[in-house]
Scaffold this active site. Structure first.
Site: not given
Length: 348
Positions: A198-200
């Site tokens: 996951y990331c922003t």
């Protein structure tokens, strides 16, 4: 034809205040083959400038990465314009969890070599062979599976103030630094574990998932729309929120509160705190975590030296800065030697 800003950030902020209209902070990205990024760049600037769009947008041969602010009453016109561009028709727009009319104060549309600096040679692997996109519900299910390794694809200063429970949070300064480190650290799990990332907003995972599949990871997943979209789905569907703390964002807000947990500490006194600030000494501008008490004590600066400089008359500060290049040292974040309490993300 105007292709640049003609107002300062201060002048723009005053106009926004005077207008008294709500604005929406939005982000989106799209990988696509763009033959002439400069032409697209100019088209976007001219059109969006007329709609009073502000933000930071990168255009490259590989696609577009946009973080921006648009007046709420211009949103439909903005969306309609996106739909006239073939590869952006119905693109997913991540609308910020917390709104701030002053999240962006200039419109900057820049042509770059890449829309995210990943340091990869895209000709050496299939960048379209990406991992499986999952929504918030499936993501929650996957990360509860003991055969899952959950990896935060963001930098240390982002995960320091907030991350998903039980996530691996690489201690890196940049996205490009994280890729070989993650591959090496998780090499024993290539065959027998699900790799969930996951990331922003999803853009870093889009490239990373293809890279890790190329490197031999067999079961790769990515959170579609990143943390921003996850939080929205959790709220809309009544799901359990697995994210603790704040989500770091790259605009004037600096973060969005996701849960009430404070998992970071003031870099100057060590008390629980997750508020990022920039050092008031413009020649420094270091981004670090500072509590209210230390902000008062240090006059919003990171060190005694910066405090002394920031107290000088403005013209004297300008003289001292003259000829000095402000390097990426500002992105040392909590690593700077002037800070007593360095990164310390407790286990969750």
């Amino acid at each position: 034809m105007q292709l640049y800003n003609n107002l300062s950030a201060e002048e723009r902020a005053a106009l926004i205040e005077e207008a008294g209209k709500d604005r929406l902070t939005i982000s989106f990205y799209k990988y696509a083959k763009i033959g002439n990024p400069e032409i697209l760049r100019n088209h976007l600037f001219v059109t969006w400038n007329e709609l009073d769009v502000l933000g930071r947008i990168y255009v490259a041969n590989e696609g577009i990465n946009a973080q921006l602010s648009v007046p709420a009453d211009h949103f439909q016109a903005f969306k309609s314009h996106l739909d006239t561009i073939s590869f952006l028709e119905n693109v997913r727009l991540n609308i910020a969890v917390e709104q701030d009319n002053f999240s962006f104060l200039k419109l900057k549309v820049k042509v770059r070599e890449k829309i995210v600096a990943d340091g990869l040679n895209d000709h050496t692997f299939d960048v379209t062979d990406i991992g499986v996109h999952v929504d918030a519900e499936k993501f929650n299910e996957l990360i509860e599976d003991p055969n899952t390794v959950l990896v935060d694809m963001r930098n240390h200063y982002e995960s320091e103030i907030g991350h998903f429970k039980n996530a691996v949070t690489p201690d890196v300064d940049t996205f490009r630094d994280s890729l070989p480190i993650i591959e090496d650290d998780l090499s024993e799990h290539k065959e027998n574990k699900k790799l969930v990332m996951y990331c922003t907003g999803g853009i870093r995972c889009e490239k990373a998932s293809a890279y890790f599949k190329h490197k031999g990871f067999k079961d790769v997943y990515q959170l579609e729309g990143g943390i921003i979209n996850y939080v929205r789905q959790v709220d809309e569907k009544g799901l359990d929120n697995k994210f603790i703390g704040k989500n770091f964002v790259f605009d004037e807000r600096r973060s969005e509160r996701i849960s009430e947990d404070v998992i970071a500490q003031c870099h100057q006194c060590g008390k629980p705190c997750d508020t990022h600030v920039n050092c008031a000494n413009e020649a420094c501008h270091l981004l670090f975590i500072q509590c209210e008490e230390c902000a008062v004590k240090m006059n919003n600066c990171c060190s005694d030296n910066c405090k002394e400089i920031a107290a000088l008359p403005y013209e004297e500060q300008k003289r001292l800065r003259r000829g000095q290049y402000k390097s990426n040292a500002i992105f040392k974040k909590g690593r700077s030697e002037v800070l007593k309490f360095k990164k310390n993300v407790p286990e969750s």
